[in-house]
Design an enzyme around this catalytic site. Sequence first.
Site, short mmCIF file in Angstrom:
data_model
loop_
_atom_site.label_atom_id
_atom_site.label_comp_id
_atom_site.label_asym_id
_atom_site.label_seq_id
_atom_site.Cartn_x
_atom_site.Cartn_y
_atom_site.Cartn_z
N ASP A 64 0.85 -1.19 0.00
CA ASP A 64 0.00 0.00 0.00
C ASP A 64 0.89 1.24 0.00
O ASP A 64 2.11 1.14 0.10
CB ASP A 64 -0.96 -0.02 1.20
CG ASP A 64 -0.24 0.00 2.53
OD1 ASP A 64 0.99 0.25 2.55
OD2 ASP A 64 -0.89 -0.23 3.56
N GLY A 109 0.76 3.99 2.06
CA GLY A 109 0.91 4.77 3.29
C GLY A 109 -0.24 5.71 3.52
O GLY A 109 -0.36 6.31 4.59
N ASP A 126 -2.75 8.34 -1.93
CA ASP A 126 -4.05 9.00 -1.96
C ASP A 126 -4.38 9.55 -0.58
O ASP A 126 -3.69 9.27 0.39
CB ASP A 126 -5.14 8.02 -2.38
CG ASP A 126 -5.34 6.91 -1.36
OD1 ASP A 126 -4.35 6.51 -0.71
OD2 ASP A 126 -6.47 6.44 -1.19
N ASP A 171 -8.22 -7.49 0.74
CA ASP A 171 -7.23 -7.70 1.80
C ASP A 171 -7.78 -7.19 3.11
O ASP A 171 -8.66 -6.33 3.14
CB ASP A 171 -5.93 -6.92 1.50
CG ASP A 171 -6.06 -5.46 1.92
OD1 ASP A 171 -5.51 -5.10 2.99
OD2 ASP A 171 -6.74 -4.68 1.23
N CYS A 214 -13.79 -28.08 8.60
CA CYS A 214 -12.53 -27.51 8.10
C CYS A 214 -11.43 -28.56 8.16
O CYS A 214 -11.35 -29.33 9.12
CB CYS A 214 -12.15 -26.29 8.96
SG CYS A 214 -10.59 -25.50 8.46
N CYS A 222 -8.07 -27.68 7.86
CA CYS A 222 -6.79 -27.00 8.04
C CYS A 222 -5.96 -27.71 9.09
O CYS A 222 -6.45 -28.55 9.84
CB CYS A 222 -6.99 -25.53 8.40
SG CYS A 222 -7.42 -25.21 10.14
N CYS A 248 -7.48 -27.51 12.66
CA CYS A 248 -8.68 -28.33 12.89
C CYS A 248 -8.39 -29.82 12.80
O CYS A 248 -9.09 -30.62 13.42
CB CYS A 248 -9.78 -27.92 11.92
SG CYS A 248 -10.41 -26.25 12.24
N HIS A 272 -5.97 -20.86 11.20
CA HIS A 272 -7.32 -21.28 10.83
C HIS A 272 -8.08 -20.15 10.13
O HIS A 272 -8.74 -20.38 9.11
CB HIS A 272 -8.11 -21.73 12.07
CG HIS A 272 -9.57 -21.90 11.79
ND1 HIS A 272 -10.09 -23.02 11.18
CD2 HIS A 272 -10.62 -21.04 11.98
CE1 HIS A 272 -11.40 -22.86 11.02
NE2 HIS A 272 -11.75 -21.67 11.50
#
Length: 379
Positions: A94, A96, A148, A268, A306, A308, A311, A337
């Site tokens: 990004d 800033g 911006d 994001d 899940c 993952c 889990c 997770h």
Amino acid sequence: MTPIRYELIKTCKQTGARLGILHTPHGSFETPMFMPVGTLATVKTLSPEELKEMGAGVILSNTYHLWLRPGHDIVKEAGGLHSFMNWDRGILTDSGGFQVFSLSEFRRIEEEGVYFRNHLNGDQLFLSPEKAMEIQNALGSDIMMAFDECPPYPATYEYMKRSVERTSRWAERCLKAHQRPNEQGLFGIVQGGEFEDLRKQSAQDLVSLDFPGYAVGGLSVGEPKEVMNRVLEFTTPLLPANKPRYLMGVGSPDSLIDGAIRGIDMFDCVLPTRIGRNGTVMTSEGRVVIKNAKYARDFTPLDPNCDCYTCRNYTRAYIRHLIKCDETFGIRLTSYHNVYFLIKLMEQVRQAIREDRLGDFREQFFEQYGFNKPNAKNF
């Protein structure tokens, strides 16, 4: 040739959502996608190997924070962010601008840039479009963001109009200052708050500058979800169909689905790791606050649906114990997770687009998650 390309694969007949591929110098990744945030060149508590294991494609780093620590000169000397943090997939930095917004008590916005106080030691700093480009060129990210102004919500029409005009002028300065256009893609950021005519003006200004991608900024700053969705409905059609569209700072499951339906390709947010550190997890059955006493003897996974690492291997009772004892391993497990949950959610969104059923998927997910209930708990 631009280093960033977007390839549109399919449009969902049910919703208009886009399935595409984002091509970057460090790989090509399907969209819509969720991008984990690694503010200081690390996604908190997670290794790059773990992020690759769960299917992350692009991660974010923060221009402002890396400028202060360790310094963009050190990152450049290390060979850029990819080498510095051992990440060989996409990186977006990004500009800033949002950090300047969040440091509003200490800032002064002028035409040449923004004067503000270093949050670490109080020193006065100055950030301009040119400086933001210098830092990001040194960091070597695949995608850079134009500098911006991110106005607060709510803001008056007059303030927002001045802000949009300044952001457009700063965008031009960013393009002129960008030193590596063949290696790093620079995205413009559409501002304008909730005002349709100002969003249109901002989009027209930026599209005329022919950026390789566009972000919708100034949302998820306190406005109701209905306002965000309405703004997206009249803003995304103003952006080129052959370029990626990025909604900044949005990561709750409902907003990822609603954003995709409104034509967004990239998202994001720090949300999954931030709430994970507080012992809150996203599951297919809704939000779970694992610190609650009712989980002390719950020997089931965080999410029964899940697969993952967390889990597959650990129980709610054990993770609650770790979090209550301030053990780092606990927040590693919840963070893993939560990031995995959002990456897999976007895989499901992409599959639903392929099968022209994203509207049905949304209804089913919202019902299962509890978003349709009155006074539903949100993030």
